[in-house]
Design a protein around this motif. Structure first.
Motif, PDB file in Angstrom:
ATOM      1  N   LYS A 209       0.849  -1.197   0.000  1.00 61.13           N
ATOM      2  CA  LYS A 209       0.000   0.000   0.000  1.00 61.13           C
ATOM      3  C   LYS A 209       0.881   1.243   0.000  1.00 61.13           C
ATOM      4  O   LYS A 209       1.965   1.257   0.591  1.00 61.13           O
ATOM      5  CB  LYS A 209      -0.949  -0.007   1.192  1.00 61.13           C
ATOM      6  CG  LYS A 209      -2.003  -1.108   1.117  1.00 61.13           C
ATOM      7  CD  LYS A 209      -2.944  -1.040   2.300  1.00 61.13           C
ATOM      8  CE  LYS A 209      -4.083  -2.042   2.160  1.00 61.13           C
ATOM      9  NZ  LYS A 209      -3.609  -3.429   2.094  1.00 61.13           N
ATOM     10  N   ARG A 215      -4.772   9.559   0.504  1.00 65.30           N
ATOM     11  CA  ARG A 215      -5.462   8.263   0.491  1.00 65.30           C
ATOM     12  C   ARG A 215      -4.459   7.136   0.266  1.00 65.30           C
ATOM     13  O   ARG A 215      -3.418   7.320  -0.382  1.00 65.30           O
ATOM     14  CB  ARG A 215      -6.521   8.225  -0.624  1.00 65.30           C
ATOM     15  CG  ARG A 215      -7.592   9.287  -0.508  1.00 65.30           C
ATOM     16  CD  ARG A 215      -8.600   8.943   0.557  1.00 65.30           C
ATOM     17  NE  ARG A 215      -9.689   9.912   0.618  1.00 65.30           N
ATOM     18  CZ  ARG A 215     -10.772   9.768   1.370  1.00 65.30           C
ATOM     19  NH1 ARG A 215     -10.918   8.703   2.137  1.00 65.30           N
ATOM     20  NH2 ARG A 215     -11.717  10.698   1.387  1.00 65.30           N
ATOM     21  N   TRP A 217      -3.543   3.540  -1.479  1.00 66.14           N
ATOM     22  CA  TRP A 217      -3.858   2.811  -2.701  1.00 66.14           C
ATOM     23  C   TRP A 217      -2.983   1.565  -2.786  1.00 66.14           C
ATOM     24  O   TRP A 217      -1.999   1.419  -2.058  1.00 66.14           O
ATOM     25  CB  TRP A 217      -3.604   3.679  -3.931  1.00 66.14           C
ATOM     26  CG  TRP A 217      -4.210   5.039  -3.871  1.00 66.14           C
ATOM     27  CD1 TRP A 217      -3.674   6.157  -3.284  1.00 66.14           C
ATOM     28  CD2 TRP A 217      -5.470   5.438  -4.409  1.00 66.14           C
ATOM     29  NE1 TRP A 217      -4.515   7.223  -3.428  1.00 66.14           N
ATOM     30  CE2 TRP A 217      -5.618   6.830  -4.108  1.00 66.14           C
ATOM     31  CE3 TRP A 217      -6.477   4.788  -5.102  1.00 66.14           C
ATOM     32  CZ2 TRP A 217      -6.745   7.549  -4.504  1.00 66.14           C
ATOM     33  CZ3 TRP A 217      -7.599   5.507  -5.499  1.00 66.14           C
ATOM     34  CH2 TRP A 217      -7.722   6.868  -5.191  1.00 66.14           C
ATOM     35  N   VAL A 237      -5.817  -0.402 -10.407  1.00 63.19           N
ATOM     36  CA  VAL A 237      -5.573   0.476  -9.264  1.00 63.19           C
ATOM     37  C   VAL A 237      -6.743   0.330  -8.299  1.00 63.19           C
ATOM     38  O   VAL A 237      -7.911   0.415  -8.703  1.00 63.19           O
ATOM     39  CB  VAL A 237      -5.443   1.948  -9.693  1.00 63.19           C
ATOM     40  CG1 VAL A 237      -5.033   2.820  -8.502  1.00 63.19           C
ATOM     41  CG2 VAL A 237      -4.463   2.086 -10.840  1.00 63.19           C
ATOM     42  N   TYR A 238      -6.434   0.144  -7.022  1.00 61.67           N
ATOM     43  CA  TYR A 238      -7.459  -0.012  -5.994  1.00 61.67           C
ATOM     44  C   TYR A 238      -7.255   1.002  -4.875  1.00 61.67           C
ATOM     45  O   TYR A 238      -6.117   1.347  -4.534  1.00 61.67           O
ATOM     46  CB  TYR A 238      -7.419  -1.414  -5.392  1.00 61.67           C
ATOM     47  CG  TYR A 238      -8.067  -2.476  -6.239  1.00 61.67           C
ATOM     48  CD1 TYR A 238      -9.353  -2.928  -5.969  1.00 61.67           C
ATOM     49  CD2 TYR A 238      -7.368  -3.044  -7.312  1.00 61.67           C
ATOM     50  CE1 TYR A 238      -9.942  -3.920  -6.744  1.00 61.67           C
ATOM     51  CE2 TYR A 238      -7.952  -4.029  -8.095  1.00 61.67           C
ATOM     52  CZ  TYR A 238      -9.245  -4.463  -7.802  1.00 61.67           C
ATOM     53  OH  TYR A 238      -9.824  -5.434  -8.581  1.00 61.67           O
ATOM     54  N   LEU A 239      -8.361   1.430  -4.306  1.00 63.86           N
ATOM     55  CA  LEU A 239      -8.337   2.196  -3.067  1.00 63.86           C
ATOM     56  C   LEU A 239      -8.266   1.205  -1.911  1.00 63.86           C
ATOM     57  O   LEU A 239      -8.954   0.183  -1.915  1.00 63.86           O
ATOM     58  CB  LEU A 239      -9.594   3.050  -2.952  1.00 63.86           C
ATOM     59  CG  LEU A 239      -9.689   4.035  -1.776  1.00 63.86           C
ATOM     60  CD1 LEU A 239      -8.627   5.108  -1.885  1.00 63.86           C
ATOM     61  CD2 LEU A 239     -11.083   4.660  -1.735  1.00 63.86           C
ATOM     62  N   SER A 240      -7.436   1.496  -0.928  1.00 66.30           N
ATOM     63  CA  SER A 240      -7.269   0.576   0.189  1.00 66.30           C
ATOM     64  C   SER A 240      -8.600   0.334   0.897  1.00 66.30           C
ATOM     65  O   SER A 240      -9.413   1.250   1.050  1.00 66.30           O
ATOM     66  CB  SER A 240      -6.246   1.145   1.182  1.00 66.30           C
ATOM     67  OG  SER A 240      -6.188   0.344   2.343  1.00 66.30           O
ATOM     68  N   THR A 253      -9.783  10.744  -9.809  1.00 64.18           N
ATOM     69  CA  THR A 253      -8.374  10.402  -9.925  1.00 64.18           C
ATOM     70  C   THR A 253      -7.983  10.253 -11.390  1.00 64.18           C
ATOM     71  O   THR A 253      -8.721   9.652 -12.183  1.00 64.18           O
ATOM     72  CB  THR A 253      -8.061   9.080  -9.191  1.00 64.18           C
ATOM     73  OG1 THR A 253      -8.586   9.147  -7.863  1.00 64.18           O
ATOM     74  CG2 THR A 253      -6.581   8.842  -9.121  1.00 64.18           C
ATOM     75  N   ARG A 276     -14.105   7.545  -7.617  1.00 64.34           N
ATOM     76  CA  ARG A 276     -14.365   6.621  -6.513  1.00 64.34           C
ATOM     77  C   ARG A 276     -15.551   7.147  -5.711  1.00 64.34           C
ATOM     78  O   ARG A 276     -15.599   8.328  -5.359  1.00 64.34           O
ATOM     79  CB  ARG A 276     -13.156   6.526  -5.597  1.00 64.34           C
ATOM     80  CG  ARG A 276     -11.930   5.916  -6.242  1.00 64.34           C
ATOM     81  CD  ARG A 276     -12.081   4.438  -6.420  1.00 64.34           C
ATOM     82  NE  ARG A 276     -10.868   3.853  -6.991  1.00 64.34           N
ATOM     83  CZ  ARG A 276     -10.736   2.590  -7.312  1.00 64.34           C
ATOM     84  NH1 ARG A 276     -11.749   1.765  -7.126  1.00 64.34           N
ATOM     85  NH2 ARG A 276      -9.615   2.130  -7.828  1.00 64.34           N
TER      86      ARG A 276
END
Length: 325
Positions: A209, A215, A217, A237-240, A253, A276
């Motif tokens: 991460k 934020r 990611w 790509v992911y948000l945590s 983003t 998001r």
């Protein structure tokens, strides 16, 4: 003081009577005092008074006209800042011939009170003499609407006539949001090296991460592609999962992703824009076919067989919200 704006063709008719205050006069022609001040009435948390000059206010060059004013009670302002009153005003006079309210719309913006006025004048077609706001030691605010005295009989039923006003005070702003699209991001890049890429056995790998734009990611890589795309490198790509969003919050983003050329500068690159929200925060965004596996194995593995990926965040939005009561 401010400026007055009147619509070039503002006339409409209205049937609905006033909701704030009304005055009916009998034998108003006998009034020689020059003006009549109504009792105080409450509207929008303030006390107001309707002021009528049946023969016009000579001090405002209103002789020969009917002048109408609305006055705010000065005691209301002791606990309110001078910038805190926003009022929509509706002046009217009943017209017996049409049994309707003739309307004229206008806008006044005061540098002191910022008073926004939507004028609905219930009367026979007016000759607008003046429309202004001023302040004296009594904090006397008024809007003057004048009608030619010779048309006054159109408003009278025998010796009776009726005037009124609606006062709609806009409440103070309590709900707001400020959205910033931050292009000056601290540490906008993250690099990830997948060692011995050709020997990777798992279908999916997650990066560490990393913090960008306030934020956390992480990246997901399918080294053999996702299902039905086995000949391509897939990157998302992911948000945590530890990040939380408000019910209506959105994060915009824009990212640039590169598979680095270890022997030159011909990188495999792609760009992705996404929003998001609370409903899709666990969803990945990216490239199911970022590059063919044959091309990756031929051109983008370094001398140790590692694949080097770099992501750069160009924009990450942030939103500030009004406090929750």
């Amino acid at each position: 003081m401010g400026s007055t704006v009147l619509d070039a063709n503002p006339s409409t008719l209205r049937e609905h009577p006033p909701s704030s205050y009304s005055i009916k006069f009998e034998n108003i022609a006998e009034l020689d005092d020059g003006k009549y001040e109504s009792s105080l009435f409450a509207a929008g948390g303030y006390n107001w008074r309707l002021v009528i000059y049946p023969k016009g206010n000579a001090k405002d060059e209103g002789s020969g006209f009917i002048s109408m004013y609305v006055e705010i009670d000065s005691t209301n302002l002791l606990s309110s800042p001078l910038t805190g009153v926003f009022a929509y005003l509706v002046f009217f006079v009943y017209n017996k011939k049409t049994d309707k309210y003739f309307t004229i719309k206008g806008l006044y913006i005061s540098n002191i009170f910022h008073i926004y006025i939507d004028l609905l004048l219930v009367c026979f077609p007016f000759s607008i003499h003046s429309l202004l706001v001023f302040f004296t030691h009594r904090q006397f605010m008024h809007d003057v609407i004048d009608s030619e005295l010779k048309r006054f009989n159109a408003f009278r039923t025998g010796d009776q006539c009726e005037f009124g006003v609606d006062v709609l005070v806009a409440p103070s702003l309590t709900k707001w949001e400020v959205v910033s699209f931050n292009q000056k991001i601290l540490d906008p890049k993250f690099s990830w090296s997948l060692k011995k890429f050709k020997e990777l056995k798992e279908e999916l790998y997650n990066s560490d991460k990393f913090l960008v734009g306030g934020r956390q990611w992480f990246l997901k890589v399918h080294p053999k592609g996702v299902k039905a795309r086995d000949n391509s490198l897939s990157i998302y790509v992911y948000l945590s999962e530890s990040e939380t969003l408000n019910a209506e919050e959105k994060i915009y983003t824009r990212v640039h992703l590169r598979v680095l050329d270890p022997f030159g500068s011909i990188h495999q690159a792609g760009q992705c824009n996404f929003w998001r929200t609370n409903t899709n925060k666990n969803q990945g965004y990216g490239w199911p076919t970022f590059a063919s596996l044959d091309k990756v194995r031929e051109k983008y593995l370094d001398n140790e067989g590692s694949l080097n990926i770099e992501i750069e965040f160009a924009v990450v939005s942030s939103t500030k919200y009004s406090p929750v009561n």
